[in-house]
Design a protein around this motif. Sequence first.
Motif, short mmCIF file in Angstrom:
data_model
loop_
_atom_site.label_atom_id
_atom_site.label_comp_id
_atom_site.label_asym_id
_atom_site.label_seq_id
_atom_site.Cartn_x
_atom_site.Cartn_y
_atom_site.Cartn_z
N PRO A 241 -1.86 -0.44 -4.58
CA PRO A 241 -2.99 0.43 -4.24
C PRO A 241 -2.57 1.69 -3.48
O PRO A 241 -1.68 1.65 -2.63
CB PRO A 241 -3.88 -0.44 -3.35
N ILE A 242 -3.22 2.79 -3.82
CA ILE A 242 -3.03 4.07 -3.12
C ILE A 242 -4.17 4.22 -2.13
O ILE A 242 -5.34 4.12 -2.50
CB ILE A 242 -3.04 5.25 -4.12
N TYR B 73 0.83 -1.20 0.00
CA TYR B 73 0.00 0.00 0.00
C TYR B 73 0.87 1.25 0.00
O TYR B 73 1.90 1.29 0.67
CB TYR B 73 -0.91 0.06 1.23
N ILE B 74 0.42 2.25 -0.73
CA ILE B 74 1.01 3.58 -0.66
C ILE B 74 0.02 4.41 0.16
O ILE B 74 -1.12 4.61 -0.27
CB ILE B 74 1.18 4.20 -2.06
N LEU B 75 0.43 4.83 1.35
CA LEU B 75 -0.43 5.63 2.22
C LEU B 75 -0.10 7.10 2.05
O LEU B 75 1.08 7.49 2.16
CB LEU B 75 -0.23 5.24 3.68
N VAL B 76 -1.11 7.89 1.74
CA VAL B 76 -0.91 9.32 1.51
C VAL B 76 -2.01 10.12 2.19
O VAL B 76 -3.12 9.64 2.35
CB VAL B 76 -0.91 9.66 -0.01
N GLY B 77 -1.68 11.34 2.57
CA GLY B 77 -2.69 12.27 3.05
C GLY B 77 -3.41 12.88 1.85
O GLY B 77 -3.04 12.65 0.69
N GLN B 78 -4.42 13.67 2.13
CA GLN B 78 -5.21 14.26 1.04
C GLN B 78 -4.38 15.19 0.16
O GLN B 78 -4.46 15.14 -1.07
CB GLN B 78 -6.43 14.97 1.62
N ALA B 79 -3.55 16.03 0.77
CA ALA B 79 -2.70 16.92 -0.02
C ALA B 79 -1.66 16.12 -0.79
O ALA B 79 -1.37 16.42 -1.95
CB ALA B 79 -2.02 17.95 0.89
N GLY C 50 -3.11 14.09 -17.84
CA GLY C 50 -3.57 15.06 -16.85
C GLY C 50 -3.43 14.47 -15.46
O GLY C 50 -3.14 13.28 -15.29
N ALA C 51 -3.65 15.30 -14.44
CA ALA C 51 -3.50 14.83 -13.07
C ALA C 51 -4.44 13.67 -12.76
O ALA C 51 -4.06 12.69 -12.15
CB ALA C 51 -3.74 15.98 -12.09
N GLY C 52 -5.69 13.77 -13.19
CA GLY C 52 -6.64 12.67 -13.01
C GLY C 52 -6.76 12.19 -11.58
O GLY C 52 -6.35 12.84 -10.63
N GLN C 53 -7.31 11.01 -11.45
CA GLN C 53 -7.44 10.33 -10.17
C GLN C 53 -6.89 8.93 -10.37
O GLN C 53 -7.25 8.23 -11.31
CB GLN C 53 -8.89 10.28 -9.73
N PHE C 54 -6.04 8.52 -9.48
CA PHE C 54 -5.39 7.22 -9.59
C PHE C 54 -5.68 6.39 -8.35
O PHE C 54 -5.62 6.90 -7.24
CB PHE C 54 -3.88 7.39 -9.78
N GLU C 55 -5.97 5.13 -8.54
CA GLU C 55 -6.23 4.20 -7.44
C GLU C 55 -5.01 3.33 -7.13
O GLU C 55 -4.89 2.78 -6.05
CB GLU C 55 -7.42 3.29 -7.77
#
Length: 100
Positions: A66-67, A33-39, A55-60
């Motif tokens: 998994p992010i 898992y890649i754990l990230v905050g919202q920013a 483009g930046a898009g949204q990535f899962e």
Amino acid sequence: MTILEYTPNDDEILPFIHDSFRQLQEAGYEPRYILVGQAAYRRLCKAIGRQFQRGAGQFETYLHVPIVVDPFRQEAVCVVPAAAICAAEASGYRIPSASK
């Protein structure tokens, strides 16, 4: 095993994730898992978009890992192995941010 957490800038986020993958693999574990905050998630999406000329898009996922967005992490990022390994063997270390 030590899990590193860091607040990378735009240019550091993907290299930090790649280094974390390598560190886990060298220790005999798979990054799960890649754990990230919202920013950090927004920063990561922009970096992935740049890397793949999209483009930046949204990535899962990134490189099939998994992010997971953790709202308590804010701008921080870390890569972890399976939950059972984290519970049994891992300790965390927060790398001080150069920008703060």
